[in-house]
Design a protein around this motif. Structure first.
Motif, mmCIF file in Angstrom:
data_model
loop_
_atom_site.group_PDB
_atom_site.id
_atom_site.type_symbol
_atom_site.label_atom_id
_atom_site.label_comp_id
_atom_site.label_asym_id
_atom_site.label_seq_id
_atom_site.Cartn_x
_atom_site.Cartn_y
_atom_site.Cartn_z
ATOM 1 N N THR A 197 0.853 -1.196 0.000
ATOM 2 C CA THR A 197 0.000 0.000 0.000
ATOM 3 C C THR A 197 0.888 1.247 0.000
ATOM 4 O OG1 THR A 197 -1.491 -1.209 1.445
ATOM 5 C CG2 THR A 197 -1.905 1.154 1.209
ATOM 6 N N TYR A 198 0.463 2.279 -0.747
ATOM 7 C CA TYR A 198 1.211 3.538 -0.724
ATOM 8 C C TYR A 198 1.262 4.050 0.717
ATOM 9 C CZ TYR A 198 2.884 8.160 -1.859
ATOM 10 O OH TYR A 198 3.641 9.309 -1.918
ATOM 11 N N GLY A 199 2.455 4.311 1.213
ATOM 12 C CA GLY A 199 2.596 4.791 2.586
ATOM 13 C C GLY A 199 3.007 3.714 3.571
ATOM 14 N N MET A 200 3.010 2.451 3.111
ATOM 15 C CA MET A 200 3.348 1.342 4.013
ATOM 16 C C MET A 200 4.856 1.231 4.212
ATOM 17 S SD MET A 200 1.486 -0.817 5.587
ATOM 18 C CE MET A 200 2.148 -1.790 6.920
ATOM 19 N N VAL A 201 5.607 1.513 3.147
ATOM 20 C CA VAL A 201 7.068 1.411 3.204
ATOM 21 C C VAL A 201 7.641 2.801 2.919
ATOM 22 C CG1 VAL A 201 9.106 0.340 2.156
ATOM 23 C CG2 VAL A 201 7.000 -0.981 2.413
ATOM 24 N N SER A 202 8.601 3.210 3.726
ATOM 25 C CA SER A 202 9.195 4.542 3.545
ATOM 26 C C SER A 202 9.858 4.668 2.178
ATOM 27 C CB SER A 202 10.231 4.792 4.632
ATOM 28 O OG SER A 202 10.988 5.942 4.312
ATOM 29 N N ARG A 203 9.671 5.809 1.566
ATOM 30 C CA ARG A 203 10.338 6.097 0.300
ATOM 31 C C ARG A 203 11.641 6.851 0.517
ATOM 32 N NH1 ARG A 203 8.090 9.731 -2.730
ATOM 33 N NH2 ARG A 203 6.694 10.557 -1.142
ATOM 34 N N TYR A 204 11.982 7.136 1.767
ATOM 35 C CA TYR A 204 13.207 7.905 2.015
ATOM 36 C C TYR A 204 14.406 7.108 1.500
ATOM 37 C CZ TYR A 204 16.639 10.933 4.147
ATOM 38 O OH TYR A 204 17.691 11.797 4.331
ATOM 39 N N GLY A 205 15.110 7.686 0.570
ATOM 40 C CA GLY A 205 16.269 7.005 -0.003
ATOM 41 C C GLY A 205 15.971 6.295 -1.309
ATOM 42 N N LEU A 206 14.745 6.392 -1.780
ATOM 43 C CA LEU A 206 14.396 5.857 -3.107
ATOM 44 C C LEU A 206 14.441 7.029 -4.086
ATOM 45 C CD1 LEU A 206 13.090 3.736 -5.084
ATOM 46 C CD2 LEU A 206 10.874 4.606 -4.322
ATOM 47 N N ALA A 207 15.360 6.967 -5.053
ATOM 48 C CA ALA A 207 15.423 8.034 -6.057
ATOM 49 C C ALA A 207 14.061 8.104 -6.730
ATOM 50 C CB ALA A 207 16.521 7.750 -7.068
ATOM 51 N N LEU A 459 -2.921 -10.331 -7.433
ATOM 52 C CA LEU A 459 -3.985 -10.172 -6.438
ATOM 53 C C LEU A 459 -3.863 -8.766 -5.867
ATOM 54 C CD1 LEU A 459 -3.405 -13.672 -4.944
ATOM 55 C CD2 LEU A 459 -5.650 -12.900 -5.787
ATOM 56 N N ILE A 460 -4.978 -8.052 -5.865
ATOM 57 C CA ILE A 460 -4.991 -6.679 -5.357
ATOM 58 C C ILE A 460 -5.788 -6.673 -4.059
ATOM 59 C CG2 ILE A 460 -5.668 -4.286 -5.863
ATOM 60 C CD1 ILE A 460 -5.664 -5.156 -8.887
ATOM 61 N N GLY A 461 -5.244 -6.039 -3.039
ATOM 62 C CA GLY A 461 -5.899 -6.065 -1.728
ATOM 63 C C GLY A 461 -6.413 -4.704 -1.303
ATOM 64 N N LYS A 462 -7.033 -4.699 -0.115
ATOM 65 C CA LYS A 462 -7.501 -3.438 0.459
ATOM 66 C C LYS A 462 -6.307 -2.696 1.059
ATOM 67 C CE LYS A 462 -11.989 -5.362 1.670
ATOM 68 N NZ LYS A 462 -12.878 -5.816 2.751
ATOM 69 N N ALA A 463 -6.438 -1.366 1.118
ATOM 70 C CA ALA A 463 -5.343 -0.541 1.631
ATOM 71 C C ALA A 463 -4.952 -0.975 3.047
ATOM 72 C CB ALA A 463 -5.746 0.930 1.627
ATOM 73 N N PHE A 464 -3.672 -1.126 3.259
ATOM 74 C CA PHE A 464 -3.069 -1.468 4.553
ATOM 75 C C PHE A 464 -3.505 -2.845 5.069
ATOM 76 C CE2 PHE A 464 -3.032 3.182 4.292
ATOM 77 C CZ PHE A 464 -1.659 3.358 4.262
ATOM 78 N N GLU A 465 -4.074 -3.656 4.193
ATOM 79 C CA GLU A 465 -4.408 -5.022 4.608
ATOM 80 C C GLU A 465 -3.496 -6.016 3.899
ATOM 81 O OE1 GLU A 465 -8.560 -5.903 4.795
ATOM 82 O OE2 GLU A 465 -9.003 -4.010 5.831
ATOM 83 N N GLU A 466 -2.206 -5.744 4.007
ATOM 84 C CA GLU A 466 -1.190 -6.618 3.427
ATOM 85 C C GLU A 466 -1.298 -8.037 3.971
ATOM 86 O OE1 GLU A 466 -0.700 -3.465 3.681
ATOM 87 O OE2 GLU A 466 0.496 -2.875 1.954
ATOM 88 N N SER A 467 -1.626 -8.120 5.252
ATOM 89 C CA SER A 467 -1.654 -9.433 5.891
ATOM 90 C C SER A 467 -2.676 -10.341 5.207
ATOM 91 C CB SER A 467 -2.007 -9.258 7.370
ATOM 92 O OG SER A 467 -1.537 -10.355 8.077
ATOM 93 N N SER A 468 -3.863 -9.816 4.993
ATOM 94 C CA SER A 468 -4.917 -10.581 4.343
ATOM 95 C C SER A 468 -4.527 -10.924 2.908
ATOM 96 C CB SER A 468 -6.205 -9.757 4.393
ATOM 97 O OG SER A 468 -7.120 -10.221 3.447
ATOM 98 N N LEU A 469 -3.935 -9.949 2.202
ATOM 99 C CA LEU A 469 -3.533 -10.182 0.813
ATOM 100 C C LEU A 469 -2.486 -11.296 0.735
ATOM 101 C CD1 LEU A 469 -3.722 -9.285 -2.167
ATOM 102 C CD2 LEU A 469 -1.903 -7.633 -1.689
#
Lengths: 489, 492
Positions: A197-207, A459-469
């Protein structure tokens, strides 16, 4: 234990072996280095490999373990990095000539987390320049080849990350996904690839390519391994204001819990024309399997699907035109030797330093943001993006996950699409809307074409429900383990 | 034909925050070049901005102070342009949703004479927005050098309406704005350090017309006098152009402070298309009412309000209040001393005359000093408000003469010793001892029976000869009031 058997193990198995003391991190890392030396001349997944640094990290891990101070299940397990993720003192080229001589003075947050977890952060993996492309043909340092068929592309933009895992050069890697750049190459190389999900993993340091779409995510041979890696890199980061403050569950532990059968949505707009017959057949088998284990499937509609490519190419290029402005030949980027004045430094350094796809997108994006065009392009695209997001919200009121192919075709041949940007852009048709909606998506290997090329299911999941996905993906993957099949190299 | 100038100002104020606008690196003036940098300031691949809450809070404070409407959401945009002063080649700024809108700055125009208050009026503001400052370029013949220490510092842009008409108003506006901002702890507003910078938009039109003339933006106004002179010149230039019938073109001009004229920098056609769009790296921040109220609770009294209070409640004359109210530290000092003292008026005099004099002498810039000396403030100087209050009280009680006190004050300022202490050391405090004064007075009467006789005979002026003798005997240290009383008592 021969090094040959080490490279074919999953990260979970390596972790267990390390814990059992039957293997050391130095042995694993050395096996990986040997494998790279043996096959990477053909695959060209790696742009750079600091052998000594990798072995030093492995040695430190072994010493920790000997003292009983092992810090995580991935302590001592190698993880490769797409060459857009900053690792302190290592090169960061983004597969561009303009960053040819740049080394990052700092670690990306995901790298810091991996180092803190004891992982061996090793190797700079090839990509389409600045993550712009779907075949890795846009790398300034030459394309990566698909380990299953060296005449085919590995997909892109994270083609190096997917090919390295597929070729068993590294058990795990990280890529970035802006419109499918993790899932599509995972599908084409027959490995697991996940965009959180967008916002789940920090983008700091990703060009950055397109800030509102980019996410870092894992590549692995199994869903189980992806969970292991994802739980380490996820979580709120005070250095990224778009990172989401949420607790990260132990995905790998939750995979072990029994999972009730769920409801899968099949978007009718995705199953129309344009899908390769073998891909369709393969996906239908996946659907059948889910049904066989008690899952329900339901047709859903995502009516704005046909907007996603045009919307994406306005928003992503607009953001890119601004994000890439910093590569200007003034400070850390290569400066044109022909520059005679200040404007020249910009124009010629960028003209010589960027490849044609990067230039095409910067020009497109700058145009979309120009005075007089902003409302017609950028603003309109943002409104359409909201509609796309709402489509998904409606669908997710009825289903737990959405099932689609990851890519309309298996891997294609070099040069097949590189002269036709539109047909290249269409290879992301199933993955792009997930980024526009900010949702998590995972590609899981689900078989092979008649010519032996891998096919992936998304497979596409609900936002911030990585566990279920992950649980849903695992339900299929544990029973098939297509990703554990290795190509002959 | 008579012409009227219309002037609007864009004032940039560097906020005094511990860290930069979007990263943890510190701020400061005079540090080694490029030492206040990090991956975010340098725009390295992968670096991301994170908002500085202190900067937003200070911006809200400015907005409340100037009566602006505070935005419900603090939203960021990117202003794209290629120039080496900004490592990312875009500046994070606020385009269509500034943090503050509207508001006013109260200004005071010069009065008929310095001791009379001049007319006050409000200058309307358009908007205030927050952005990051850019680096500093120094151009040499072959090369240009860039220092990113300033880059990324929080910068507030305060835009006025075209609501001023002459250089005096411009000067009054800047002075008032600066006083308010300094008093509120927003910024030191030192123009020499670039903490306050000003561009002026100037047009002229025949007097009485309501439509605006073609506007010229004037840059490089680096000092307050530069602003005044530059604006004055540009108005003259435009009026002359009108009179000569030469068209005025919409352009940006640069004030040349050495040659005292303005030269064209770029025309409207050369203006950038900044391709503004919302910064996708920064989530908008909600500014809710409780937050605004918390900031409001910490607002200081505005300098002009303070001045009115001093005049009305303390009966201080205008000239004194105007000397005090330009300096909030002096005001704070004064109020503390006045509270400890019987006469606020007398304390005010001491602060405005003696304390200010000593401070300005102590802070005289030593041109040959290697490092800039730390400025002595009313608060850091050796004479505490308590010490000044004691001094004034001693005079009021007749224990020290005004002359002695005036003599002691500079020594108090340099030594940090109290008035009583110094008077004792110098043997000056004895004179207020009544019995000794009485002795000296008796002696004076004895020495000049003639004068004593004349006074007793009703010649009032004769007492002056006796007073003179006493003062001479006490080397002028006796309290004249006490001497007068004692002589009269002894002669009655």
């Amino acid at each position: 234990m021969s090094s040959n058997s080490l490279i074919f193990k999953s990260a979970t198995e390596l972790s267990q072996d390390l814990q059992a003391g039957t293997v050391s991190s130095v042995e694993i890392t050395q096996a990986m280095i040997d494998r790279i030396n043996a096959v990477d001349e053909q695959v060209h997944a790696f742009l750079h490999m600091d052998v000594q640094d990798a072995l030093d990290q492995a040695k430190a891990s072994d010493e920790r373990r000997a003292k009983g101070e092992c810090v995580s299940p991935l302590d001592g397990v190698p993880v490769g990095m797409k060459d857009v993720i900053a690792v302190k003192d290592q090169p960061l080229t983004a597969a561009s000539k303009i960053l040819e001589n740049y080394r990052s003075p700092y670690d990306a947050t995901v790298v810091r987390k991996l180092k803190e977890a004891g992982a061996v952060v090793a190797g700079r993996l090839n990509l389409d320049e600045f993550a712009m492309g779907s075949s890795t043909e846009n790398s300034a340092y030459g394309p990566t080849r698909n380990p299953w068929n060296l005449d085919c592309v590995p997909g892109g933009s994270s083609g190096g990350s997917s090919a390295a895992v597929a070729a068993r050069e590294v058990p795990l890697s990280l890529g970035s996904d802006t419109g499918g750049s993790i899932r599509q190459p995972a599908s084409l190389c027959g490995v697991v690839g996940m965009k959180p999900t967008y916002g789940m993993v920090s983008r700091y340091g990703l060009a950055a390519f397109a800030s509102s779409l980019d996410q870092i995510g894992p590549f692995s041979t199994t869903v189980e391994d992806a969970a292991l890696l994802l739980e380490i890199i996820s979580g709120h980061d005070s250095l990224d204001s778009t990172s989401y403050p949420t607790e990260v569950p132990s995905y790998s532990a939750e995979l072990k819990n029994s999972c009730e059968p769920k409801v899968l949505g099949l978007p009718k707009e995705f199953f129309g024309p344009g899908m390769d017959d073998e891909v369709r057949a393969s996906i239908e088998q996946v659907i059948e399997y889910y049904r066989s284990i008690g899952y329900q499937t339901k047709e859903v509609s995502l009516p704005t699907t046909d907007l996603s490519i045009p919307v994406y190419y306005v928003i992503a290029t607009a953001e890119a035109s601004s994000n890439l402005a910093r590569y200007d030949g003034i400070r850390y980027t290569s400066r044109s030797e022909r520059a005679e004045n200040a404007i020249d430094v910009y124009a010629k350094s960028r003209g010589e330093g960027f490849g044609s796809e990067v230039k095409r997108r910067c020009i497109l994006g700058a145009y979309a943001l120009s005075s007089g065009y902003y409302d017609a392009y950028y603003l309109r695209a943002q409104k359409a993006r909201t509609l796309i997001r709402q489509d998904f919200e409606k669908a997710f009121a009825e289903v737990d996950a959405i099932l689609t192919p990851t890519s309309p075709t298996p891997a294609f041949k070099f040069g097949e699409k590189s002269d036709d940007p539109i047909s290249m852009y269409l290879s992301d048709v199933y993955t792009i809307s997930t980024n526009l909606a900010g949702l998590p998506g995972i590609s899981v290997p689900c078989g092979f074409s008649g010519s032996g090329l891998p096919i992936g299911v998304q497979l596409i999941g609900k936002a911030f429900e990585e566990s279920s996905l992950l649980q849903i993906a695992h339900a299929y993957d544990r029973a098939h383990l297509h990703g554990r099949q290795a190509p002959n190299l | 034909m008579e012409y009227e100038a219309v002037i609007g100002l864009e004032v940039h104020v560097q906020l005094d925050t511990r860290s930069k606008m979007f990263t943890r690196v510190g701020t400061g003036f005079g540090q080694p070049p490029n030492s206040l940098t990090d991956p975010v300031v340098l725009g390295l691949p992968g670096a991301l901005p994170v908002m500085n809450q202190e900067a937003i809070e200070k911006s809200i404070k400015v907005g409340l102070l100037l009566g602006c409407k505070i935005a419900e959401v603090c939203k960021w945009d990117r202003k794209n342009y290629f120039y080496p002063d900004m490592p990312k080649n875009y500046q994070i700024s606020q385009y269509d949703q500034p943090i503050c809108e509207g508001g006013q700055v109260e200004i005071e125009m010069p009065g008929d004479n310095p001791s009379k208050m001049g007319p006050h009026r409000m200058v309307e503001l358009t908007r205030i927005h927050l952005e990051e400052d850019v680096g500093k370029l120094t151009h040499y013949e072959q090369d240009s050098l860039v220092d990113y220490n300033r880059a990324g510092c929080p910068l507030l842009e305060i835009v006025s309406e075209p609501d001023m008409h002459n250089p005096d108003e411009v000067f009054a506006y800047l002075t008032s704005l600066r006083n308010s901002l300094v008093a509120a702890g927003i910024s030191a507003c030192d123009m020499e350090k670039g903490q306050l910078r000003c561009d002026a938009n100037i047009s002229v039109r025949p007097k009485g017309e309501t439509t605006l003339g073609t506007k010229v933006e004037l840059k490089n106004l680096n000092t307050i006098s530069g602003v005044r002179n530059g604006v004055e010149y540009e108005i003259r230039r435009q009026i002359r152009a009108k009179e000569e019938g030469t068209p005025i073109i919409q352009e940006t001009r640069r004030w040349n402070p050495e040659q005292k004229y303005t030269t064209p920098m770029r025309t409207k056609e050369m203006a950038h298309d900044y391709r503004y769009f919302p910064d996708p790296d920064l989530m908008p921040v909600k500014i809710d009412q409780p937050w605004i109220e918390r900031v409001r609770a910490g607002l200081p009294e505005k300098p002009f309000d303070k001045q009115r209070r001093y005049q009305q409640e303390m009966n201080l004359p205008y000239s004194i209040t105007s000397a005090l109210c330009g300096d909030h530290l002096l005001c704070a000092y004064f109020e503390e001393a006045a509270a400890l003292c019987k006469s606020a008026g007398k304390v005010a005099n001491w602060v405005v005359n003696d304390l200010l004099r000593e401070l300005s002498q102590a802070n005289k810039v030593d041109e040959f000093a290697e490092e800039e000396a730390e400025k002595i403030t009313p608060q850091s100087c050796a004479v505490s408000p308590q010490m000044l209050a004691d001094l004034v009280n001693l005079i009021e009680d007749g224990k020290l003469t005004n002359n002695v006190a005036k003599e002691l004050f500079p020594e108090m300022f340099t030594s940090g010793k109290s008035a009583t202490e110094l008077a004792k050391e110098k043997g000056l405090d004895q004179q207020s001892d009544d019995s000794e004064i009485e002795g000296i007075c008796a002696e004076a009467i004895a020495n000049d029976p003639d004068a004593a006789e004349k006074f007793r005979g009703g010649k009032e002026g004769a007492i002056n000869a006796l007073k003179g003798a006493v003062m001479k005997a006490t080397r002028g240290q006796a309290n004249p009031k006490v001497v007068d009383e004692t002589l009269r008592r002894l002669l009655s």
